[in-house]
Write an enzyme that holds these catalytic residues in place. Structure first.
Site, PDB file in Angstrom:
ATOM      1  N   GLY A 144       3.098   4.757  -5.278  1.00 25.93           N
ATOM      2  CA  GLY A 144       2.817   5.859  -4.351  1.00 25.93           C
ATOM      3  C   GLY A 144       1.357   6.048  -3.984  1.00 25.93           C
ATOM      4  N   SER A 145       0.528   5.027  -4.179  1.00 23.70           N
ATOM      5  CA  SER A 145      -0.887   5.220  -3.843  1.00 23.70           C
ATOM      6  C   SER A 145      -1.081   5.367  -2.319  1.00 23.70           C
ATOM      7  CB  SER A 145      -1.750   4.089  -4.401  1.00 23.70           C
ATOM      8  OG  SER A 145      -1.470   2.875  -3.753  1.00 23.70           O
ATOM      9  N   ASN A 146      -0.283   4.677  -1.528  1.00 23.50           N
ATOM     10  CA  ASN A 146      -0.383   4.866  -0.069  1.00 23.50           C
ATOM     11  C   ASN A 146       0.109   6.246   0.336  1.00 23.50           C
ATOM     12  OD1 ASN A 146      -1.310   2.364   1.537  1.00 23.50           O
ATOM     13  ND2 ASN A 146      -0.033   1.524  -0.104  1.00 23.50           N
ATOM     14  N   ASN A 201       6.063   0.578   8.732  1.00 22.70           N
ATOM     15  CA  ASN A 201       5.896   0.048   7.375  1.00 22.70           C
ATOM     16  C   ASN A 201       4.512  -0.574   7.240  1.00 22.70           C
ATOM     17  OD1 ASN A 201       6.689  -0.813   4.737  1.00 22.70           O
ATOM     18  ND2 ASN A 201       7.071  -2.876   5.527  1.00 22.70           N
ATOM     19  N   MET A 225      11.313   0.067  -1.475  1.00 22.41           N
ATOM     20  CA  MET A 225      11.773  -1.262  -1.890  1.00 22.41           C
ATOM     21  C   MET A 225      13.177  -1.639  -1.428  1.00 22.41           C
ATOM     22  SD  MET A 225       9.088  -2.359  -3.223  1.00 22.41           S
ATOM     23  CE  MET A 225       9.583  -3.874  -4.031  1.00 22.41           C
ATOM     24  N   HIS A 230       2.594  -3.707   5.050  1.00 21.39           N
ATOM     25  CA  HIS A 230       2.891  -4.889   4.243  1.00 21.39           C
ATOM     26  C   HIS A 230       1.572  -5.560   3.849  1.00 21.39           C
ATOM     27  CE1 HIS A 230       5.322  -8.136   2.709  1.00 21.39           C
ATOM     28  NE2 HIS A 230       4.444  -8.967   3.238  1.00 21.39           N
TER      29      HIS A 230
HETATM   30  C1  GRF Z   1       1.724  -1.715  -0.888  1.00 25.11           C
HETATM   31  O1  GRF Z   1       1.007  -2.878  -1.207  1.00 25.11           O
HETATM   32  C2  GRF Z   1       2.436  -1.866   0.425  1.00 25.11           C
HETATM   33  O2  GRF Z   1       1.777  -2.702   1.322  1.00 25.11           O
HETATM   34  C3  GRF Z   1       3.750  -2.487   0.009  1.00 25.11           C
HETATM   35  O3  GRF Z   1       4.063  -1.903  -1.218  1.00 25.11           O
HETATM   36  C4  GRF Z   1       2.860  -1.495  -1.875  1.00 25.11           C
HETATM   37  C5  GRF Z   1       3.031  -0.046  -2.239  1.00 25.11           C
HETATM   38  O4  GRF Z   1       1.983   0.420  -3.049  1.00 25.11           O
HETATM   39  N1  GRF Z   1       4.756  -2.289   1.028  1.00 25.11           N
HETATM   40  P1  GRF Z   1       1.906   1.972  -3.415  1.00 25.11           P
HETATM   41  O5  GRF Z   1       3.251   2.347  -4.009  1.00 25.11           O
HETATM   42  O6  GRF Z   1       1.621   2.716  -2.156  1.00 25.11           O
HETATM   43  O7  GRF Z   1       0.806   2.098  -4.421  1.00 25.11           O
END
Ligand code: GRF
Length: 190
Positions: free
Chosen positions: A12-14, A107, A90, A109
């Site tokens: 969940g860092s994004n 999304n 996922m 990636h």
């Molecule tokens: C990120 O690298 C994103 O590009 C991919 O999954 C990862 C998620 O990271 N789709 P986080 O859960 O946001 O830390």
């Protein structure tokens, strides 16, 4: 008011970067919820700390994929956000969701698509010996990481760089650009 829902399955860092930046920028965009399929997702803790409502559709408690997809479709329909933001979600979205929200699902990636779609993209790019890699922000279609590309950012893999170091740099890039690209989409295109 425009709004987003964020889907995440793991760290969940994004998710956190988006929420923090949207708040810092005082955007008039409501973050309606974090939706997760994984009750263990660290993203849930982040959402609680940030006071973002969490909708847990615990995949393991559904009897079939179809039931899970139906529950997700009904949540998304009810929330009806301007954009559905995937951030480390996922599961593949089923065609009925992709079609219903066409052009409104985005999304991120961690590779330069179409290179290295699917899982463990950073590691696969690294082991493949490519000199450049990066991030792709794209619309979601019915394929795996095949939707129309919105933006890409590229970095050079350094001589003798460790995989963990490259991963950190990729994530920094994601956290910087994903909130900005979403803001741009929300203010100019939807
Ligand atoms: C990120 O690298 C994103 O590009 C991919 O999954 C990862 C998620 O990271 N789709 P986080 O859960 O946001 O830390």
């Amino acid at each position: 008011m425009k709004s987003i829902v964020i889907l995440a399955s793991g760290n969940g860092s994004n998710f956190e970067a988006i929420v923090k930046k949207f708040r810092e920028w005082k955007l008039e965009i409501e973050i309606k919820a974090l939706i997760t399929d994984n009750r263990e997702a660290y993203a849930i803790k982040r959402a609680k700390k940030l006071s973002v409502p969490v909708i847990l559709l615990d995949y393991s408690s559904f009897t079939s994929r179809a039931d899970y997809n139906a529950a997700l479709l009904s949540q998304l329909t009810e929330l009806s956000p301007t954009l559905i933001v995937l951030a480390g979600y996922m599961k593949i979205l089923p065609p009925e969701i992709v079609r219903k929200f066409e052009g409104r699902i985005v999304n991120i990636h961690p590779s330069l698509l179409p290179a290295f779609p699917g899982l463990r993209a950073i590691e696969r790019a690294y082991k493949n010996g490519v000199k450049y890699t990066g991030i792709t922000i794209h619309y979601v279609d019915e394929g795996v990481d095949t939707g129309k590309i919105i933006e890409q950012r590229c970095i050079r893999i350094r001589e003798n760089e460790k995989l963990s170091h490259l991963e950190r740099r990729i994530h920094r890039l994601e956290h910087y650009y994903y909130p900005r690209i979403l803001k741009n989409l929300l203010t100019n295109h939807v």
